[in-house]
Design an enzyme around this catalytic site. Structure first.
Site, PDB file in Angstrom:
ATOM      1  N   GLY A  11       0.844  -1.206   0.000  1.00 11.56           N
ATOM      2  CA  GLY A  11       0.000   0.000   0.000  1.00 11.56           C
ATOM      3  C   GLY A  11       0.872   1.248   0.000  1.00 11.56           C
ATOM      4  CB  ALA A  12       4.334   1.689  -1.237  1.00 11.13           C
ATOM      5  CB  ILE A  16      -0.602   4.726   6.045  1.00 12.49           C
ATOM      6  CG1 ILE A  16      -1.902   5.035   6.795  1.00 12.49           C
ATOM      7  CG2 ILE A  16       0.463   4.218   7.031  1.00 12.49           C
ATOM      8  CD1 ILE A  16      -2.532   3.845   7.495  1.00 12.49           C
ATOM      9  CG  ASP A 159      -5.874   1.502  18.819  1.00 11.50           C
ATOM     10  OD1 ASP A 159      -6.797   2.157  18.316  1.00 11.50           O
ATOM     11  OD2 ASP A 159      -5.348   0.528  18.249  1.00 11.50           O
ATOM     12  CG  HIS A 187      -7.039  -1.196  15.255  1.00 13.35           C
ATOM     13  ND1 HIS A 187      -6.755  -0.049  15.959  1.00 13.35           N
ATOM     14  CD2 HIS A 187      -7.339  -0.787  14.002  1.00 13.35           C
ATOM     15  CE1 HIS A 187      -6.879   0.998  15.162  1.00 13.35           C
ATOM     16  NE2 HIS A 187      -7.245   0.578  13.969  1.00 13.35           N
TER      17      HIS A 187
HETATM   18  N1  LIG Z   1      -4.160  -0.407  12.622  1.00 19.88           N
HETATM   19  C1  LIG Z   1      -4.336   0.901  12.670  1.00 19.88           C
HETATM   20  O1  LIG Z   1      -4.161   1.523  13.719  1.00 19.88           O
HETATM   21  C2  LIG Z   1      -4.747   1.683  11.460  1.00 19.88           C
HETATM   22  C3  LIG Z   1      -5.068   1.059  10.287  1.00 19.88           C
HETATM   23  N2  LIG Z   1      -5.450   1.783   9.183  1.00 19.88           N
HETATM   24  C4  LIG Z   1      -5.739   1.012   7.965  1.00 19.88           C
HETATM   25  O2  LIG Z   1      -4.592   1.073   7.111  1.00 19.88           O
HETATM   26  C5  LIG Z   1      -4.990   0.807   5.776  1.00 19.88           C
HETATM   27  C6  LIG Z   1      -4.335   1.773   4.805  1.00 19.88           C
HETATM   28  O3  LIG Z   1      -4.802   3.079   5.056  1.00 19.88           O
HETATM   29  P1  LIG Z   1      -4.475   4.280   4.037  1.00 19.88           P
HETATM   30  O4  LIG Z   1      -3.045   4.319   3.688  1.00 19.88           O
HETATM   31  O5  LIG Z   1      -5.093   5.482   4.612  1.00 19.88           O
HETATM   32  O6  LIG Z   1      -5.316   3.811   2.771  1.00 19.88           O
HETATM   33  P2  LIG Z   1      -5.192   4.277   1.255  1.00 19.88           P
HETATM   34  O7  LIG Z   1      -6.459   3.858   0.601  1.00 19.88           O
HETATM   35  O8  LIG Z   1      -4.730   5.686   1.170  1.00 19.88           O
HETATM   36  O9  LIG Z   1      -3.998   3.362   0.696  1.00 19.88           O
HETATM   37  C7  LIG Z   1      -4.105   1.989   0.604  1.00 19.88           C
HETATM   38  C8  LIG Z   1      -3.159   1.553  -0.499  1.00 19.88           C
HETATM   39  O10 LIG Z   1      -3.127   0.122  -0.511  1.00 19.88           O
HETATM   40  C9  LIG Z   1      -3.030  -0.275  -1.851  1.00 19.88           C
HETATM   41  N3  LIG Z   1      -3.419  -1.687  -1.947  1.00 19.88           N
HETATM   42  C10 LIG Z   1      -4.655  -2.228  -2.000  1.00 19.88           C
HETATM   43  N4  LIG Z   1      -4.584  -3.556  -2.160  1.00 19.88           N
HETATM   44  C11 LIG Z   1      -3.270  -3.867  -2.192  1.00 19.88           C
HETATM   45  C12 LIG Z   1      -2.567  -5.090  -2.364  1.00 19.88           C
HETATM   46  N5  LIG Z   1      -3.198  -6.242  -2.549  1.00 19.88           N
HETATM   47  N6  LIG Z   1      -1.210  -5.055  -2.355  1.00 19.88           N
HETATM   48  C13 LIG Z   1      -0.554  -3.888  -2.213  1.00 19.88           C
HETATM   49  N7  LIG Z   1      -1.172  -2.688  -2.061  1.00 19.88           N
HETATM   50  C14 LIG Z   1      -2.512  -2.692  -2.048  1.00 19.88           C
HETATM   51  C15 LIG Z   1      -3.932   0.677  -2.613  1.00 19.88           C
HETATM   52  O11 LIG Z   1      -3.612   0.702  -3.982  1.00 19.88           O
HETATM   53  C16 LIG Z   1      -3.613   1.994  -1.892  1.00 19.88           C
HETATM   54  O12 LIG Z   1      -2.549   2.684  -2.537  1.00 19.88           O
HETATM   55  C17 LIG Z   1      -6.527   0.821   5.792  1.00 19.88           C
HETATM   56  O13 LIG Z   1      -6.984  -0.508   5.869  1.00 19.88           O
HETATM   57  C18 LIG Z   1      -6.827   1.557   7.084  1.00 19.88           C
HETATM   58  O14 LIG Z   1      -8.109   1.229   7.568  1.00 19.88           O
HETATM   59  C19 LIG Z   1      -5.496   3.132   9.209  1.00 19.88           C
HETATM   60  C20 LIG Z   1      -5.168   3.822  10.358  1.00 19.88           C
HETATM   61  C21 LIG Z   1      -4.804   3.149  11.577  1.00 19.88           C
HETATM   62  O1  LIG Z   2     -10.789   3.898  11.858  1.00 18.75           O
HETATM   63  C1  LIG Z   2     -10.252   3.725  10.758  1.00 18.75           C
HETATM   64  O2  LIG Z   2     -10.825   3.395   9.725  1.00 18.75           O
HETATM   65  C2  LIG Z   2      -8.769   3.928  10.671  1.00 18.75           C
HETATM   66  C3  LIG Z   2      -8.161   3.337  11.866  1.00 18.75           C
HETATM   67  O3  LIG Z   2      -8.004   2.144  11.995  1.00 18.75           O
HETATM   68  C4  LIG Z   2      -7.809   4.221  12.973  1.00 18.75           C
HETATM   69  O4  LIG Z   2      -7.676   5.429  12.779  1.00 18.75           O
HETATM   70  O5  LIG Z   2      -7.661   3.713  14.080  1.00 18.75           O
END
Ligand SMILES: NC(=O)C1=CN([C@@H]2O[C@H](COP(=O)(O)OP(=O)(O)OC[C@H]3O[C@@H](n4cnc5c(N)ncnc54)[C@H](O)[C@@H]3O)[C@@H](O)[C@H]2O)C=CC1
Ligand SMILES: O=C([O-])CC(=O)C(=O)O
Length: 328
Positions: A11-12, A16, A159, A187
């Site tokens: 997801g580079a 994020i 968190d 989470h």
């Molecule tokens: N655990 C945590 O605390 C948190 C988790 N997240 C999660 O992190 C994830 C990414 O968030 P963002 O970067 O904001 O999303 P985003 O939508 O901006 O970027 C995601 C990227 O992943 C790529 N992607 C999709 N399928 C893929 C695959 N099979 N292989 C490689 N790349 C792939 C997409 O093309 C996109 O560039 C989401 O699932 C979000 O809910 C977000 C914030 C906190």
């Molecule tokens: O809530 C969401 O979709 C993104 C996330 O995981 C967080 O910010 O903790």
């Protein structure tokens, strides 16, 4: 010069990824003496955007950045990797049920787990950020039978940091003076931020919990629903703070947690605190020698037990759902 560490970021090209890659390349994750080689793994449609990010990484002229390659094939992107940050995931779309989301992510984290199994370095460490992070980590681990289960983790450090910040503000102390907080469970909104064992500038966390209205109506929901609050305010989910948490999780895993403190991470349960074996659950953890250890022996009162059990029940339901889909 030290051999570079291979770091794969999936997801580079996402938000994020954009906040994460530059900090890894600057040395914030593995320290000022460790060169890194970045592997950017994306889907084909986003490779062009990843190339743009790679051009900007080049333009920073980071002395620790030993190389960048870009892949759209998990087997290549994860070959020889030492640290895999699995950020890319399928977001929930309109009309998608939870099972649809789990299935779509199974199609991502299953093959990535297999690629890690077949080709990653022997010391590979995996952090799953993409949601639902705990269950995606479970799916990846299930596809990597030759990799020790403890190398698969899910991110609850964001968190944890959110809870530190809320407590510091409430107590009127610097964030650095708040220690030994715990995020338990998933989470998700069922997570339980626990400050009964915390140390708040030398005062037991129990002093703050005496205000039960603040604890149950403000602190716990503010931390558990912070992700949604950020989406509401920013129109996009947390990105810089999520990237920061991924950096801190990995740094602590590799370099160790500070003496006298602990942090929170989703790790594969071996039955600690009654959490069913095999679930990827957030626990209080320390790290030394490159391995996480769950902090054992904490007394859990009825208030905490009820909340931990509720979040663990959600993790169990997610595991059952992916089992019935044949994903684990
Ligand atoms: N655990 C945590 O605390 C948190 C988790 N997240 C999660 O992190 C994830 C990414 O968030 P963002 O970067 O904001 O999303 P985003 O939508 O901006 O970027 C995601 C990227 O992943 C790529 N992607 C999709 N399928 C893929 C695959 N099979 N292989 C490689 N790349 C792939 C997409 O093309 C996109 O560039 C989401 O699932 C979000 O809910 C977000 C914030 C906190
Ligand atoms: O809530 C969401 O979709 C993104 C996330 O995981 C967080 O910010 O903790």
């Amino acid at each position: 010069m030290t051999t570079p560490v291979n770091v794969t970021v999936t997801g580079a090209a996402g938000q994020i990824g954009y906040a994460l890659l530059f900090r890894i390349a600057s040395g914030a994750m593995l320290g000022p003496d460790t060169p890194v080689r970045l592997r950017l793994l994306e889907i084909p449609q986003a490779v062009r955007a990843a190339e743009g990010t790679a051009m900007e990484l080049d333009d920073c002229a980071f002395p620790l950045l030993a190389g960048i390659d870009i892949h759209d094939d998990p087997a290549q992107g994860l070959a020889g990797t030492n640290i895999a940050l699995l950020v890319g995931a399928r977001p929930r779309g309109p009309g998608m049920e939870r099972a649809d989301l789990l299935e779509a992510n199974g199609g991502i984290f299953g093959p990535q787990g297999k690629a890690i199994n077949d080709g990653a370095a022997d010391d590979v460490r995996v952090l799953v950020v993409g949601n639902p992070a705990n269950t995606n980590a479970l799916i990846a681990a299930a596809h990597a039978p030759d990799v020790p289960a403890e190398r698969f983790t899910a991110m609850t450090r964001l968190d944890h940091n959110r809870a530190l910040s809320q407590v510091a503000a409430r107590a009127g102390v610097p964030v650095a003076d708040v220690r030994r907080l715990t995020i338990w469970g998933n989470h998700s909104a069922t997570q339980y931020p626990d400050l009964f064992h915390a140390d708040v500038a030398g005062t037991p966390g129990g002093t703050l919990t005496a205000d039960t209205a603040w604890l149950t109506d403000e602190f716990i929901p503010t931390v558990a629903k912070r992700g949604a609050a950020i989406i509401d305010a920013r129109g996009a989910s947390s990105a810089a703070s999520a990237a920061n948490a991924a950096i801190e999780h990995t740094r602590d895993w590799v370099l160790g947690t500070p003496e006298g403190d602990w942090t929170s991470a989703g790790v594969v349960s071996t039955g600690e605190y009654g959490v069913p074996e095999g679930l990827v659950c957030s626990f209080p953890v320390t790290s030394s020698g490159g391995d996480w250890q769950v902090v054992e022996g904490l007394e859990i009162d009825a208030f905490s037990r009820e909340r931990i059990d509720a979040s663990v029940a959600e993790l169990t339901a997610e595991r059952d759902a992916v089992r019935s889909l044949g994903l684990v």
